[in-house]
Design an enzyme around this catalytic site. Structure first.
Site, PDB file in Angstrom:
ATOM      1  CB  CYS A 177      -1.072  -0.056   1.297  1.00  0.00           C
ATOM      2  SG  CYS A 177      -0.140  -0.304   2.779  1.00  0.00           S
ATOM      3  CG  HIS A 483      -3.941   0.503   4.201  1.00  0.00           C
ATOM      4  ND1 HIS A 483      -3.540  -0.172   3.636  1.00  0.00           N
ATOM      5  CD2 HIS A 483      -5.031   1.344   4.175  1.00  0.00           C
ATOM      6  CE1 HIS A 483      -4.229   0.206   2.473  1.00  0.00           C
ATOM      7  NE2 HIS A 483      -5.158   1.160   2.718  1.00  0.00           N
TER       8      HIS A 483
END
Length: 1354
Positions: A177, A483
């Site tokens: 990510c 994330h």
């Protein structure tokens, strides 16, 4: 029907509609492999017409009505593949739908054609219509219903259509990510994208696979032109030289930015883009030191690609409120005075000075890194700071460029005194980029320009330093992991978008403000160490300069090589789309074929387009199975086949031209059947197979009580029971008139088929079935079925299991065998007696003789017991001698004098060699010491009727994987000291039965109606080396363990109370079965059982393993012996019973006051048991319990439950060594008392005592190289029973030291030598328990795609 808007106002009609029954329809789409596991649920009124049902289904799944069929998928219609009439006005109730039940339907292709996807009314493209069918994955905060047509989980189908935003996402390979966020930001930067497009790749000079700029070019082209929802980044990461393992490493996005920019600079050398990164992202600052006495200034020029901004200054509780405040702090000078004075070259002495940074030049693209990750030196953990820090949409940087207004002429000194200083990032001393035109670019001249000129230039630059925010890279999570995603503003429409891996969505300015971070309440400096939050981590601003602000290149402006690349990627995508369409319409099914010459079953996967005919499919299968040289093509055909049941379901006569899609019921991901390529000889003809069911027929003989192996018979579901009997009669040659047929539908479900006119389908026959038939003239036919001999035989057959029983190698002594022999008469020996029974077969026949006789006698005994139970009940007055008086087996033919021998035998067993027993026998706790409980067969924990339970009663603790009990034996030790009534949850009295074979009066508990027991001798395979005696036992698994043991008595040679039963698992681990009142229902066929000699437990008794605690030995836990403790016994009484055993078996000559017993949890010593404690009142005890025996150096200091015993160990940092353990007994849980005791013990002044709690399993070993800094020394608490210590029970390990004692300084040689010794010591003990965070792999990009050559590393 559902009330319309008009009649909703009428209460009566609403009531009638509510009272109308509703029909639950569950539809499964079988037309697509991607949706085959999805379900659509509709709950409609029973009066709904079929036509309306089809409309509702079409609307729900996104198909055009009329392009699909619905067929039944359950119940009696399971074989009815006729599509439901979609144009009928008939109500669904009249069509066979059942209210109140689940009505399963399959959505199938119509006429072999895939359903058409519903088009959007707004005239959108095909892709957006497909997007509506597939449905966008739920975004952050959205909640999806469970009956949605497409599940929330990510699947490949979700990347097949573009987002409604027009932007394309990036697929997260695993933990990439951070990479996706940076790539999307670079893509949305016009200047970077345009410059990348202008670079042209020369394939003759470089491999495209390893070219980072080329793969970025391809990725950007796909992001701009692809019709997919998201694209892969694997080609880009492959050009980095990464393998698949890199996808599982999460890195810092700022670190990636710097490493990737370095790699691009290397790749772009000697090209037009060579200085692109510097032109866009590089700024310049001045690092200076100014003498406060003479004004002399030393400085150097540094370059930067990003500005790191501190969230909170070290040691401060207050975070900076905004980015502007953090920038001011960044350039705030510090005063060097006192010991930090600066040596001035001009003054030739140390003087007070001012040290700081000045911005000389800001880049076109300004990158700010918010330093949210920090390190806590108290806990030695990485932490994340989630404090609120605002950032403006427009940032004026002019206030951060200063005019040098110092009056002293020495301020102009351009010395290079600071040039040698280390520690500055991006040091690029007087690089070519700035050496010639510093005064022009920066607006600050460091030469002899006049002050007025400098101020004018600075003022000009200040007016043009307004930046606009366009990218916010957000981190969600903690320092341990999280994330990344990016919020990016498009310069095309000034709209903010969230680029969250494959999801792209519109967001607002309010969403940006949510990334400021922060939380409510007052927090300490490291309060957010493990808190998870979402906040901005990197900010990218662009200078507002109309002359330089670029727009994205239009397609007609692309360079020729980019136009070619766009065309190439479009063709590849179209080809991929066509391939997906072919895959979507390809039937994939298992194919089998019995090779006509080799006679082996071959297996393969047949892939055939749904429009191919059956004839064409046969040709494909013929080539796939490579039968060209074995049989002609016209001698082959495809038939429907069930490989699991080895059953030919049907053949396809006359359907050679039927499309395979229609024949197989559509394209599906999995089929409930297979295909068989059947072959024949040229002179043969193929047999016609109609849809039939396979029936395995077992013939039952009531006279011999045997069940024959099965005979396979094919039958039709529409056949009647009478016709089925005629069919069986032909196959078995038994008269149909007297045949009884019993269908076994499932385990213990035996149904007599006694209605001749009923069909097999109505009786519950399915694809594969098992029936039992009996055809005798006996009177048993006229008895009620459940009372008949046939039912009892079948019931026994269904519940009988085969067990392999290993008997003890040696009998417990010759006395028992001799006593058996003496009652047989004047035979010379026991073997001779066996020969008289069975002939010359020898000793092995002796077992068979005993078996035959004992089995018959036990059968008669069972009948007598059943009669007696009705008359006498469970008599409590019978004596122990009556337990076996009705069993006329050799073990019960002993006269009264044998009871003396039995008592002697019992004594022999009790004093038998414990070492031999220990080497053979392992309790569940022993096994747990070596391995996790999870490796044991799952039924030991899951079976509700397990006879291998690891505890004494139903609700007793089960040992966990780490060896700890689910209940602590003295879980609330300190509080229980003040309770008047003790817990007794672990006593045998609360059980439905007991762990004793006999109740208090001696009545046998083995009486049961399930006494079927048949055994025969078994010889192990030759060469296995196994000389033990084995029995193969066929036994009803509903028999209790108590009755089972009684059946084994004649073969073991001792009463059941004198041997133990161990179940052997596949990994050869053994567990003792102790719950005699439970059945063998958890056992299955071919399980192994080992019999070991030893006294079985009586009521209220528990088998206990005693280990010696040796606190100062390398292995502190040593097994001593097995003992038996009883309920109500005091600790002192158990110690008295242990004394002679310790003396005889272990050679330990102790007095009762020279040792103590204490709790053992895994290998950790716990509560000290006081002499007056009573088992099961003060101390919870369970089966296979374990205790520590600890030898005392002096008198027992523990006198009360309110005391606390801890094990202390002194750490001597000046000598780099640990002293031995010493016990400290505290009267309370106070920290001050602990320090006083440690001070008395060691002689260290009270104020200099520092202590820390040991970590991990006893003895809490830790390297002497780590103990000084790794432990949490001197915790700020006043009592021991609070966080972070939580010392509430005896046995805790306390390390202590003198805080004034300095740590020994080691040379590198000494450190390496000590490290080797410590590593060797800790590996031997296996007790290395130190904080070891997940090691992070260094972020590297390999310039040639190979990880072992020129690499770019941060």
């Amino acid at each position: 029907m559902v009330p319309s808007e008009e009649n909703q106002l009428v209460p009566k009609e609403v009531e009638s509609a509510a009272e109308e029954p509703r029909v639950l329809c569950i539809i499964q789409d079988t037309t697509n492999s991607k949706t085959v596991n999805e379900r659509v649920t509709l709950n409609v009124p029973a009066s709904t017409p079929l036509k309306k049902l089809f409309e509702d289904v079409a609307s729900k799944v996104g198909y055009e009505n009329g392009t699909f069929d619905l067929v039944w998928g359950n119940g009696d219609n399971v074989t009815d593949l006729t599509p439901i009439d979609q144009n009928s006005d008939k109500s669904i109730l009249d069509a066979g739908f059942e209210p109140g039940k689940k009505n399963f339907l399959h959505l199938t292709d119509k006429d072999g054609e895939q359903p058409h996807i519903m088009q959007e009314e707004s005239g959108t493209t095909e892709d957006s219509a497909q997007d509506r069918f597939i449905g966008p994955l739920p975004r952050e905060g959205s909640i999806s219903c469970t009956n949605n047509y497409v599940s929330q989980s990510y699947s490949y189908s979700s990347v097949l259509s573009k987002s409604e935003t027009g932007y394309v996402g990036l697929v997260n390979q695993a933990m990439t990510c951070y990479l996706n966020s940076l790539l999307q930001t670079l893509f949305m930067t016009p200047e970077f994208r345009n410059a990348l497009y202008k670079w042209e790749f020369e394939e003759s000079e470089e491999d495209p696979v390893t070219s980072i700029p080329y793969q970025l070019q391809r990725l950007f082209v796909l992001l701009q032109t692809s019709k997919k929802r998201a694209i892969e980044t694997t080609d880009v990461t492959r050009s980095f030289g990464w393998d698949s393992s890199e996808a599982w490493q999460q890195h810092d996005v700022q670190e990636l930015c710097r490493v990737m920019f370095d790699a691009l600079e290397q790749k772009w050398k000697q090209t037009e883009q060579a200085d692109l990164i510097n032109q866009l992202y590089q700024g310049k600052l001045k690092d200076y030191v100014r003498c406060l006495e003479c004004g002399y200034e030393g400085w150097r020029i540094d370059t930067y690609l990003d500005i790191p901004l501190v969230i909170r200054p070290y040691g401060s509780n207050q975070a900076f409120a905004s980015v502007e405040e953090a920038l001011h702090a960044f350039i705030q000078p510090e005063i060097l005075d006192g010991p930090n004075q600066y040596f001035c070259e001009r003054c030739k002495k140390k003087c007070d000075a001012r040290k700081g940074l000045r911005f000389l030049h800001f880049p076109y693209l300004l990158t700010l890194q918010l330093k949210r990750f920090d390190f806590d030196y108290t806990t030695m953990h990485r932490i994340k700071l989630n404090d609120r820090m605002t950032f403006p949409e427009e940032l004026d940087m002019s206030i951060f460029i200063d005019v040098e207004d110092e009056k002293s002429p020495q301020t102009e000194s351009c010395t290079d005194s600071g040039a040698e200083n280390e520690g500055s990032c991006h040091s690029d001393q007087m690089s070519n980029d700035f050496s010639n035109d510093d005064g022009v670019d920066e607006g600050i001249c460091l030469e002899s320009n006049s002050a007025a000129e400098r101020i004018a230039k600075v003022g000009s630059e200040k007016n043009s330093l307004l930046y606009e925010l366009f990218s916010v890279m957000v981190h969600s999570g903690s320092a341990a992991g999280g994330h990344y995603y990016a919020c990016i503003k498009s310069f095309s429409d000034d709209q903010w978008y969230s680029f969250n891996d494959q999801h792209v969505s519109k967001i607002t300015q309010e969403d940006i403000k949510k990334t400021y971070g922060g939380s409510s309440g007052s927090r300490g400096y490291y309060s957010s160490a493990f808190a998870s939050s979402t906040n901005a981590y990197m900010l990218i601003y662009r200078l507002k300069d109309p002359a330089r602000n670029a727009k994205f290149l239009e397609s007609h402006e692309y360079p020729d090589h980019i136009k070619q690349l766009v065309q190439k990627e479009r063709e590849l995508e179209e080809q991929e789309k066509r391939q997906r369409e072919i895959e979507r319409n390809t039937c994939k099914i298992k194919l089998f074929c019995m090779h006509p010459t080799k006679q082996i079953m071959m297996e393969n996967k047949l892939e055939v387009h749904k429009d191919k005919t059956l004839k064409e499919a046969v040709g494909i299968a013929y080539k796939l199975m490579d039968l060209e040289d074995a049989v002609p093509l016209d001698c082959c055909r495809l038939v429907k086949y069930d490989e699991f049941h080895d059953y030919l379901e049907r053949s396809y006569e006359g359907e050679e031209d039927t499309p395979m899609g229609l024949l197989l019921g559509g394209v599906k991901s999995t089929y409930m059947f297979d295909l068989l390529l059947e072959t024949r000889r040229p002179d043969q003809i193929f047999q016609c197979y109609k849809p039939e069911v396979m029936v395995k027929v077992h013939v039952v003989d009531l006279k011999t009580e045997s069940v024959a192996p099965p005979i396979s018979v094919r039958a039709y579901l529409n056949q009647t029971v009478s016709e089925f009997k005629q069919l069986i009669s032909k196959a078995t040659h038994l008269p149909a008139e007297t045949t009884r047929v019993v269908l076994e539908r499932c385990y213990n479900d035996l149904r007599l088929l006694n209605v001749p006119s009923k069909t097999l389908k109505a009786e519950g026959f399915f694809r594969s079935n098992k029936v039992f038939i009996e055809s005798s003239e006996s009177l048993d036919r006229h008895v009620a079925y459940t009372d008949s001999h046939l039912w009892k035989l079948l019931d026994r057959h269904a519940n009988t299991i085969r067990l392999y029983v290993s008997l003890p190698e040696k009998s417990p002594g010759s006395q028992f065998r001799q006593s058996v022999y003496q009652k047989t008469g004047d035979l010379g020996n026991l073997d001779e007696a066996c020969e008289r029974v069975k002939g010359p077969a020898g000793n092995m026949k002796c077992v068979e003789a005993i078996l035959e006789e004992s089995t018959e006698k036990l059968k008669s005994l069972s009948l007598q017991q059943q009669q007696q139970e009705g008359d006498n009940g469970d008599s409590s007055k019978s004596t122990e001698a009556s337990d076996f008086e009705n069993i006329e087996s050799p073990s019960n033919e002993i006269d009264s004098s044998a009871s003396v021998e039995n008592r002697e035998l019992e004594n022999q067993i009790q004093i038998s060699d414990p070492e031999n027993l220990q080497s053979e026998e392992r309790s569940d706790s022993d096994v747990n010491n070596d391995r996790s409980t999870s490796s044991v067969d799952s039924d030991i924990l899951s079976s509700s009727h397990s006879s291998d339970t690891l505890c004494n009663v139903d609700n007793a603790p089960i040992p966990l994987a780490n060896g700890l009990d689910s209940h602590s034996i003295t879980s609330s030790r300190r509080s229980k000291a003040n309770q008047g009534k003790k817990e007794t949850w672990d006593t045998a009295e609360e059980d439905s039965g007991t762990d004793s074979e006999y109740d208090e009066s001696g009545k046998s508990r083995g009486e049961t109606q399930y006494v079927y027991f048949k055994s025969e001798p078994y010889t192990a395979d030759e060469g296995s080396g196994d000389k033990q005696k084995w029995l193969v036992v066929h036994v009803d698994k509903r028999i209790t363990l108590s009755a089972f043991k009684q059946q084994l008595e004649p073969f073991v040679g001792v009463p059941s109370s004198h041997f133990k039963v161990f179940r052997v698992y596949a990994n050869n681990q053994e567990f003792e079965s102790v719950r005699l009142n439970e059945t063998l229902s958890s056992f299955s066929d071919d399980n192994k059982i080992t019999i070991r000699l030893g006294r079985a437990l009586k009521k209220g008794e528990y088998r206990v393993k005693v280990y010696q605690l040796l606190v100062n030995e390398p292995e502190p836990c040593k097994f001593l012996l097995d003992a038996v403790f009883a309920k109500g016994m005091t600790v002192r009484q158990s110690k008295e019973e242990l004394l002679p055993q310790l003396r005889e078996q272990c050679g330990l000559d102790l007095t009762i006051d020279r040792f103590r017993l204490r709790k053992k949890t895994w290998k950790n010593p716990g509560t000290v048991f006081l002499d007056y404690h009573i088992y099961e009142e003060d101390i919870n005890i369970s089966s296979n319990w374990e205790v520590f025996l600890e030898i005392l150096d002096g008198i027992e200091k523990m006198k009360s439950m309110s005391q606390l015993a801890v094990l202390s160990r002194r750490w001597r940092p000046s000598e780099m060594k640990l002293d031995s353990f010493q016990e400290v007994v505290l009267e309370s849980s106070g920290v001050e008392e602990l320090k006083e005791k440690l001070s008395e013990l060691s002689g260290i002044p009270l104020e200099n005592i520092e202590f820390a709690k040991g970590r991990g399993t006893f003895p809490c070993d830790i390297s002497v190289l780590e103990i000084h800094q790794d432990l949490d020394w001197n915790p700020k608490v006043s009592t021991l029973n609070v966080w972070p210590l939580y010392i509430c029970d005896d046995g805790a390990v306390i390390f202590y030291r003198d805080k004034t004692e300095e740590l020994m300084e080691l040379t590198d040689e000494q450190r390496n030598e000590l490290m080797k010794k410590e590593s060797s010591r800790l590996q031997k003990t296996g007790h290395r328990v130190t904080y070891s965070p997940r090691k992070e792999k260094a972020l590297k990009i390999y310039l040639d795609g190979a990880p072992n050559k020129d690499l770019i590393q941060d």
